[in-house]
Write an enzyme that holds these catalytic residues in place. Sequence first.
Site, PDB file in Angstrom:
ATOM      1  CB  THR A 248      -9.464  -2.876  -2.226  1.00 49.58           C
ATOM      2  OG1 THR A 248      -8.130  -2.686  -2.666  1.00 49.58           O
ATOM      3  CG2 THR A 248      -9.980  -1.594  -1.601  1.00 49.58           C
TER       4      THR A 248
ATOM      5  CG  HIS B  95      -2.847  -0.974  -6.495  1.00 51.33           C
ATOM      6  ND1 HIS B  95      -2.310  -1.883  -7.370  1.00 51.33           N
ATOM      7  CD2 HIS B  95      -3.964  -1.544  -5.982  1.00 51.33           C
ATOM      8  CE1 HIS B  95      -3.064  -2.968  -7.383  1.00 51.33           C
ATOM      9  NE2 HIS B  95      -4.079  -2.794  -6.552  1.00 51.33           N
TER      10      HIS B  95
END
Length: 412
Positions: free
Chosen positions: A82, A197
């Site tokens: 990320t 996630h």
Amino acid sequence: DSDELTEVLNYVNGQQGKMGVQGEYFGKAKGKNVVLISLESTQNFVIDYKVNGQEVTPFLNDLKEDSYYFSNFYHNTGQGKTSDSEFLLDNSMYGMSRGAVFTTNANNEYNATPEIIKEEGYTPVSFHGNNDSFWNRDIMYKSLGYDHFFSKSEYDVNEENSVNYGLKDIPFFEQSMPMIKDLDKPYYAKFITLTHHYPFILNKDEDVMIDPAETGDGTVDRYFQTMRYQDEAVKKFMEMMKEQGEYEDTIFIMYGDHYGISDNHNRAMGDLMDKEIRTFEEAQFQEVPLIIHIPGEEGKEMKTVGSQVDLKPTILNLLGIESGNDVQFGVDLFAKDREDIAIFRDGTVVTDKYVYAAKDGTCYDKETEEEIDGEACAPLKEQAEKELEYSDKVVHGDLLRFLDQNQDIEEK
Ligand code: GP9
Ligand code: MN
């Protein structure tokens, strides 16, 4: 030193159309708020995809019809995941080949979008339901020019409303609304979702909106369920933005941050897609959706091949902001004659014609998907190596320190 920067500037200026190219949408969203949504682990294959007859992303599927939807858009992230995508977004430079630039080079000089648009009166902020120090964001955001980071400590996070890394996406967006309303306008606000996630867990019945897939690989099977949950969260967010009068004056840019399903799961993915997963398919799995929604604009599918490194020039151009003397490795995605290309952090290259897979050195014809003679890909391989090397040079040498002294370079 500054000579090295000159070399890099000559490269980005010399590349046909790299610097200062303005797409036909230059200034189209001038003065509007910018809402960015970093969609955790969201790969493009889920768009319009169904599991057990049910859409995985019903909201995004609809939204893209009223948006510029880039269907050949890739991530360029590496181990920084990320944080690499955030780096690419704001700097139009690549992350590191190993490790995360957010942790290794947080004190560098940058010329990031938040810093640039602050000069134009924007309020740059970031929202995320995890601890502020994760990925060293608390430090790096200062270097990038963010005014404020709304992180876990500013949200009401408890066992009820969190899972995995932190606050679930629906309460995250709900609790963010009063914070958005309080911002000085125009704002540049980045929202980083979290629930979808790895290992893709939902802990409440009400969060489960779709049955799992049935490949027998738990990661892949659950992936669709957290994906569906995130889609619902984004839908709710857009509704709230409308209800609260924030929608009309805002442009929305949503993109997948990186893959969620690694090549460890090729067997299950092959079953789902009903084909053998070669390095061609692996490269195609690095496609992430990019949806640029501008209220009042009609939808259009954009087929140009691009990647996260192109986001900064695209956004600045939409806002009508001249990027001037900047080192950008990307090009405005709306520019007419832009080169159709995506360079991955591992040196893989995708164009409109070819796929060069760095992993095994195979060259494929993009259209026929057949393996072809490596000669066709040789220049692409070289181009990727050069580009990554120049980007690395800037970060390793902290070269943007010398940017102002080179003001004359861009005039040439
Ligand atoms: C953590 C979140 C997820 O705060 O951004 O990080 P990732 O593992 O996807 O890089
Ligand atoms: Mn992520």
